[in-house]
Enzyme design. Structure first.
Site, PDB file in Angstrom:
ATOM      1  N   GLU A  71      -0.301  -4.826  -3.117  1.00 60.82           N
ATOM      2  CA  GLU A  71      -1.272  -5.475  -2.066  1.00 60.82           C
ATOM      3  C   GLU A  71      -2.503  -6.117  -2.775  1.00 60.82           C
ATOM      4  O   GLU A  71      -3.684  -5.791  -2.001  1.00 60.82           O
ATOM      5  CB  GLU A  71      -1.697  -4.392  -0.825  1.00 60.82           C
ATOM      6  CG  GLU A  71      -0.220  -3.850  -0.215  1.00 60.82           C
ATOM      7  CD  GLU A  71      -0.514  -2.652   0.362  1.00 60.82           C
ATOM      8  OE1 GLU A  71      -1.711  -2.157   0.559  1.00 60.82           O
ATOM      9  OE2 GLU A  71       0.425  -1.872   1.030  1.00 60.82           O
TER      10      GLU A  71
ATOM     11  N   GLU B 280       9.904  -0.624   1.130  1.00 61.57           N
ATOM     12  CA  GLU B 280       9.092   0.465   2.149  1.00 61.57           C
ATOM     13  C   GLU B 280       9.770   0.004   3.547  1.00 61.57           C
ATOM     14  O   GLU B 280       9.037  -0.233   4.632  1.00 61.57           O
ATOM     15  CB  GLU B 280       7.609   0.165   2.191  1.00 61.57           C
ATOM     16  CG  GLU B 280       6.941   0.283   0.791  1.00 61.57           C
ATOM     17  CD  GLU B 280       5.342   0.507   0.760  1.00 61.57           C
ATOM     18  OE1 GLU B 280       5.010   0.639   2.041  1.00 61.57           O
ATOM     19  OE2 GLU B 280       4.867   0.291  -0.231  1.00 61.57           O
TER      20      GLU B 280
HETATM   21  O1  9MR Z   1       3.013   6.316   3.865  1.00 58.45           O
HETATM   22  C1  9MR Z   1       1.804   6.298   3.353  1.00 58.45           C
HETATM   23  C2  9MR Z   1       0.892   7.293   4.135  1.00 58.45           C
HETATM   24  O2  9MR Z   1       1.473   8.529   4.113  1.00 58.45           O
HETATM   25  C3  9MR Z   1      -0.584   7.185   3.643  1.00 58.45           C
HETATM   26  O3  9MR Z   1      -1.434   7.928   4.500  1.00 58.45           O
HETATM   27  C4  9MR Z   1      -1.059   5.754   3.484  1.00 58.45           C
HETATM   28  C5  9MR Z   1      -2.327   5.894   2.774  1.00 58.45           C
HETATM   29  O4  9MR Z   1      -2.755   4.803   2.138  1.00 58.45           O
HETATM   30  O5  9MR Z   1      -0.099   5.270   2.782  1.00 58.45           O
HETATM   31  C6  9MR Z   1       1.057   4.923   3.075  1.00 58.45           C
HETATM   32  O6  9MR Z   1       1.743   4.243   2.470  1.00 58.45           O
HETATM   33  C7  9MR Z   1       1.572   2.771   2.221  1.00 58.45           C
HETATM   34  C8  9MR Z   1       2.236   2.618   0.917  1.00 58.45           C
HETATM   35  O7  9MR Z   1       1.543   3.319  -0.077  1.00 58.45           O
HETATM   36  C9  9MR Z   1       1.655   0.898   0.389  1.00 58.45           C
HETATM   37  N1  9MR Z   1       2.204   0.091   1.504  1.00 58.45           N
HETATM   38  C10 9MR Z   1       1.697   0.435   2.854  1.00 58.45           C
HETATM   39  C11 9MR Z   1       2.186   2.023   3.168  1.00 58.45           C
HETATM   40  C12 9MR Z   1       1.936   2.177   4.438  1.00 58.45           C
HETATM   41  O8  9MR Z   1       0.503   2.366   4.819  1.00 58.45           O
END
Ligand code: 9MR
Length: 383
Positions: free
Chosen positions: A161, A266
């Site tokens: 990102e 994802e």
């Molecule tokens: O699914 C993840 C969630 O449990 C966390 O709270 C969050 C915090 O940053 O991150 C989520 O996963 C993210 C991933 O690492 C990167 N792409 C977006 C995902 C959804 O937010």
């Protein structure tokens, strides 16, 4: 007389051997159960993101699903810098080691998420004032983690990102301290340590035209420096009606034209209202739970269940069409109860974005993508 007795014995022995062999052959090739990982085995890896309770296999039903249905895993949270490198001088590999061991136990393709990300960032990064010192500490961060898992983690999200929606580079502590070079350097450092691991750039909203151009520029710049990037990860936090299949297809084609692999990293499909027309996964955005925002608190209506199954079918038809370009499709979680989409972009909702329901039963969406692949196989010419 003696001779004929010998012949008889020999024939009998041969018959036993032949019958055993036939039996063995039958035992050696039992029909594989129609799980996701088996059915899609010849197309691409089918992965899931997992959390601590899944890594530690505390729920036996969940553990069975993870082991039987998926042949790739990503850690949803425990390999982010905050968890794995909490203090500047100390790494915490305990859970991540268990994650890797689980993947090895089930003979899975293991994906590391993520080396460089501005979010869930360990606070110590922000405390370093000096640019050179920051770059050295970041290099150590990347190299220490990749060294620890060298030869055991098959691919990495090296940078996650790094782009704004208009395709420009996101303001982050990495850009601020190291300039654009942080991108190429991160890939270079990872490749120096584990040249065999596949290295990915990963982001959301990768189907939007401006961001797509930005991602292509970003990756091309690194490749132009002679540094390897093996793949681009399209996160795939999608909705029932968007993005369009055409936009997803164009993105897969554009990324693949760089000569890199494309992974869907994802995947989930939100079924809930999205009144702000919000796309992607910018987790700093969170909205109040207003009236009508949480329509399926008790149960998902059949009509929406069917819509979700059809959406997954359309998405997977496209993936199968481009299976030569796609290395892996990973769902962002196993079951609806686990999904981050129950808390984003509105807290406390009940969403249904994955293939298994809250009781861990496969949903219509699961059946639809299994049936799709079986139909697809029948239409393929037998080689
Ligand atoms: O699914 C993840 C969630 O449990 C966390 O709270 C969050 C915090 O940053 O991150 C989520 O996963 C993210 C991933 O690492 C990167 N792409 C977006 C995902 C959804 O937010």
């Amino acid at each position: 007389m003696k001779l004929s007795k010998h012949i008889l014995l020999a024939v009998a022995a041969l018959a036993i051997i032949v019958s055993c062999k036939t039996k063995d052959e039958k035992i050696e090739t039992p029909a594989k159960p129609n799980t996701l990982r088996n059915v899609y085995e010849d197309a691409f890896y089918i992965g899931t993101a997992i959390n601590t309770f899944q890594i530690e296999e505390t729920d036996s039903v969940m553990a069975k699903i993870v082991g039987n249905e998926f042949n790739s895993i990503t850690a949803e949270n425990i390999m982010k810098s905050m968890m794995i490198h909490p203090e500047r001088d100390s790494f915490n590999y305990e859970l991540a080691d268990k994650f890797v061991a689980l993947g090895e136990k089930y003979d899975m393709f293991i994906h590391g998420h993520t080396l460089i990300w501005h979010s869930q960032l360990s606070p110590w990064f922000q405390t370093i004032e000096d640019s050179l010192e920051f770059a050295n500490a970041t290099e150590r961060h990347v190299k220490d983690i990749v060294t620890h898992y060298k030869g055991r983690i098959n691919s990495w999200d090296v940078v996650n990102e790094a782009l704004n929606e208009d395709g420009t580079l996101r303001k982050s502590v990495f850009l601020d301290k190291m300039g654009e070079d942080y991108l190429a350097n991160a890939f270079k450092w990872a490749a120096e340590i584990d040249p065999k691991a596949d290295l990915y750039y990963n982001d959301y909203n990768m189907t939007n035209a401006d961001k797509r151009k930005g991602a292509i520029r970003l990756v091309q710049n690194i490749l132009d420096k002679g540094i390897k990037v093996d793949g681009i990860g399209m996160q795939g936090h999608w909705h029932l009606d968007s993005p369009s299949i055409e936009d997803i297809e164009q993105s897969i084609l554009d990324y693949a034209s760089l000569g890199v692999k494309v992974a869907i990293t994802e995947l989930d499909v939100s079924v809930l209202p999205n009144p702000w027309d919000l796309q992607g996964a910018e987790i700093s955005q969170n909205f109040e739970n207003k009236e009508g925002m949480n329509p399926y608190k008790e149960k998902l209506p059949d009509s929406i269940q069917v819509k979700l199954a059809n959406r997954y079918k359309d998405i997977f038809s496209l993936f199968l069409k481009h299976k030569d370009k796609i290395s892996r499709v990973t769902f962002w979680g196993v079951s609806d109860g686990q999904s981050w989409l129950n808390g984003f972009p509105v807290r406390g909702r009940t969403n249904y974005p994955l293939l298994f329901d809250r009781e861990l039963k496969p949903k219509a969406a699961y059946d639809s993508i299994i049936a799709l692949k079986q139909r697809f196989d029948k239409q393929q010419p037998v080689k």
